[in-house]
Design an enzyme around this catalytic site. Structure first.
Site, PDB file in Angstrom:
ATOM      1  N   GLU A 199      -9.019  -5.277  -4.696  1.00 16.07           N
ATOM      2  CA  GLU A 199      -8.301  -4.148  -4.097  1.00 16.07           C
ATOM      3  C   GLU A 199      -9.232  -3.040  -3.583  1.00 16.07           C
ATOM      4  O   GLU A 199      -9.058  -2.517  -2.493  1.00 16.07           O
ATOM      5  CB  GLU A 199      -7.342  -3.532  -5.124  1.00 16.07           C
ATOM      6  CG  GLU A 199      -6.120  -4.346  -5.441  1.00 16.07           C
ATOM      7  CD  GLU A 199      -5.033  -4.227  -4.391  1.00 16.07           C
ATOM      8  OE1 GLU A 199      -5.261  -3.584  -3.348  1.00 16.07           O
ATOM      9  OE2 GLU A 199      -3.956  -4.793  -4.615  1.00 16.07           O
ATOM     10  N   SER A 240       0.840  -1.200   0.000  1.00 14.67           N
ATOM     11  CA  SER A 240       0.000   0.000   0.000  1.00 14.67           C
ATOM     12  C   SER A 240       0.874   1.249   0.000  1.00 14.67           C
ATOM     13  O   SER A 240       1.645   1.451  -0.938  1.00 14.67           O
ATOM     14  CB  SER A 240      -0.958  -0.038   1.192  1.00 14.67           C
ATOM     15  OG  SER A 240      -1.950   0.958   1.074  1.00 14.67           O
TER      16      SER A 240
END
EC number: 3.1.1.1
Length: 555
Positions: free
Chosen positions: A380, A258
């Site tokens: 996602e 991330s």
């Protein structure tokens, strides 16, 4: 077996400490290991300072390497384990949404919103965490005993142990070097008679302390992207000092998920000149940043709001305030941001980030010799796209939020061509929320892995993690798996496979080895899918016109 003592492995500092823990001389200080993990057979050197305290005039400024010489031996106790933390309140609503989805129960958005924002008073800072401090620019080094006993390598001499450096997630406003326990990865690295690898965790400034930007901030003497500069200084520290722990500076792999993965891409494209970075390999998992959410007006408004919350009118005045005032203001600013909005993070500054990193990769402005292993998850955007996107109007508002920094033609193209309101199964979505989820995934995370592979000339490898629920960050428990006792909800078979792939890549630049399924060399078309129903090579879902379009957009 390496995982029979899972409970001890859960604690990186679980110690059967020898009477005399080792000491490393860093030049500016002597640092002693704080513990020895007798189960994992590794030393923990915690809270090693890599920069001067970023306080006073050093707030909102580039980090400064330690100087002078301390006569005392330090072991990292009594220091700030994490930088000041914050979290947008809307993330708490999203967590309730994903929990309901996983359980198959109805979700009442309005009730969840009321609970978080009113009942829980989310926007008000809680009591200060004693482990949180502005003086937080430290790193941790975990060294297998066998590596340490071989003795420090001569500076830049090849032959030392491989090194894995981890940059944490946290949306650029939260997280710390201590969030993850490396015991399982270290144990995996010591299999098959190997001495193992060194693991390093890094803190970097977060929220307003690391990511304010814009014309007003810069003209007031602030330095944008201070968090990236912190990371860079820490990576350079590793190049200078890791041989003292038995590591090889030419065998450094940087890994992040991330925000950590997004940061790695920006370290790859630093200054837009294709210079050699202070690492040889990268592992990026769902490398994320939101490139379209910033405009000059939004950046200036964030800065003005921050100063107003402090009741000051200049950055110099803010620098002179006590730490708790700044920490509380940071929390309020982040917590109260509009629903669905990324708050603070990397910004184009004409220096470290001279242009969109997506375009810099397209233009070949990253060092092509870095070896790359990437991954993303199958869903996602599901837990990040706002739960209240249920109709065309709410989707259009989200497009405006995510693409505020683009012109109207880009927003129109996104809503009508790339993500049209077609729900008959011909598109990869059947609901408005799934439509928004795909927009976030493409724009902020998944496609970035494709851009990175195309920018380097070395053989690369790519993985998709589809173990349900396969949300953003849901692969992290597998990466840091510490056995069935410590992590009973994790698919241990997939987790151990993923750990072997990571460790092999760190050691050799290739994740493959017998008897595991082969990760194919990435060709832009296929990757290895890791799922509950098996491990197989399948088409890469980023091989599409949407990803191609987003790389060329001017944000």
């Amino acid at each position: 077996m390496l995982f029979t003592a899972s409970l001890l492995l859960l604690l990186p500092w679980a110690s059967a400490a020898p009477a005399n823990l080792p000491i490393v001389d860093l030049g500016y200080q002597r640092h002693q290991a704080i513990s020895f993990n007798s189960t994992g057979q590794y030393y923990s050197f915690t809270n090693i300072r890599y920069a001067e305290p970023p306080l006073g005039s050093r707030r909102f400024a580039p980090p400064v390497a330690p100087h002078g010489r301390s006569k005392n031996i330090v072991n990292g106790t009594g220091l700030g384990y994490k930088c000041p933390q914050a979290l947008a309140c809307w993330f708490n609503v999203q967590n309730k949404f994903t929990s309901a989805a996983a359980a198959g129960t109805p979700f009442d958005f309005n009730a969840a919103y009321e609970e978080v924002y009113t009942k829980d008073a989310c926007t008000e800072p809680a009591k200060q965490d004693p482990l949180q401090s502005e003086d937080c620019l430290f790193l941790d080094v975990y060294v297998p005993q066998d590596v340490w006993q071989k003795g420090p390598q001569a500076a830049h001499q090849k032959g030392g142990a491989p090194v894995l450096v981890y940059l944490q997630d946290g949306a650029y406003v939260g997280g710390s070097k201590s969030d993850q326990n490396p015991a399982g990865l270290i144990a995996r690295s010591r299999e098959e008679g190997s001495s193992g690898m060194i693991y390093v965790g890094i803190n970097y400034r977060l929220g307003v302390f690391g990511w304010l930007s814009g014309r007003k901030f810069t003209s007031s003497g602030g330095k944008p992207n201070a968090g990236l500069l912190d990371q860079r200084l820490a990576l350079e520290w590793i190049q200078r000092h890791i041989h003292l722990f038995g590591g090889d500076p030419s065998r450094v792999t940087v890994m992040g998920v991330s925000a950590g993965g997004g940061s790695i891409i920006m370290q790859m494209t630093a200054y837009g000149r294709g210079i050699s970075p202070p690492f040889a390999q990268v592992i990026t998992q769902s490398p994320a940043w939101e490139p379209g959410t910033k405009t000059p007006a939004i950046e200036d408004d964030l800065f003005d709001t921050f100063l107003a919350s402090l009741n000051v009118t200049s950055l110099d005045q803010a620098r002179r305030l006590p730490s708790h005032a700044l920490t509380d203001a940071n929390y309020r600013l982040v917590a109260s941001r509009p629903y669905g909005a990324g708050v603070l993070g990397p910004a184009i500054d004409g220096d470290f980030i001279p242009d969109s990193p997506k375009r810099l990769l397209l233009q070949g402005k990253a060092n092509p010799g870095v070896r790359v292993l990437t991954s993303y998850t199958a869903a996602e955007g599901f837990g990040i796209a706002p739960a209240n996107i249920t109709d065309e109007a709410s989707f259009q508002r989200y497009v405006g939020l995510m693409l505020a920094g683009t012109d109207a033609s880009v927003r129109t193209h996104a809503a009508t061509v790339l993500y049209p309101a077609v729900f008959d199964g011909s598109m990869p979505y059947r609901t408005q929320h799934d439509r928004a989820s795909l927009l976030w995934a493409d724009l902020a995370a998944s496609c970035n892995t494709r851009y990175l592979h195309a920018a380097v000339r070395t053989p690369g490898y790519a993985i998709e993690y589809s173990v349900p629920p396969a949300l953003h960050l849901s692969d992290t428990p597998s990466v840091f798996y510490n056995g069935p006792v410590a992590d009973p909800t994790v698919n241990g078979t997939i987790a151990e496979l993923l750990q072997r792939q990571i460790v092999r890549f760190v050691k050799t630049g290739n994740p493959n080895g017998e008897p595991d399924p082969e990760v194919p060399v990435y060709d832009g078309r296929d990757l290895l899918d890791l799922g509950d129903d098996g491990v197989l090579v399948r088409p890469d879902s980023t091989d599409n016109a949407r990803c191609e379009y987003w790389q060329k957009v001017h944000f």
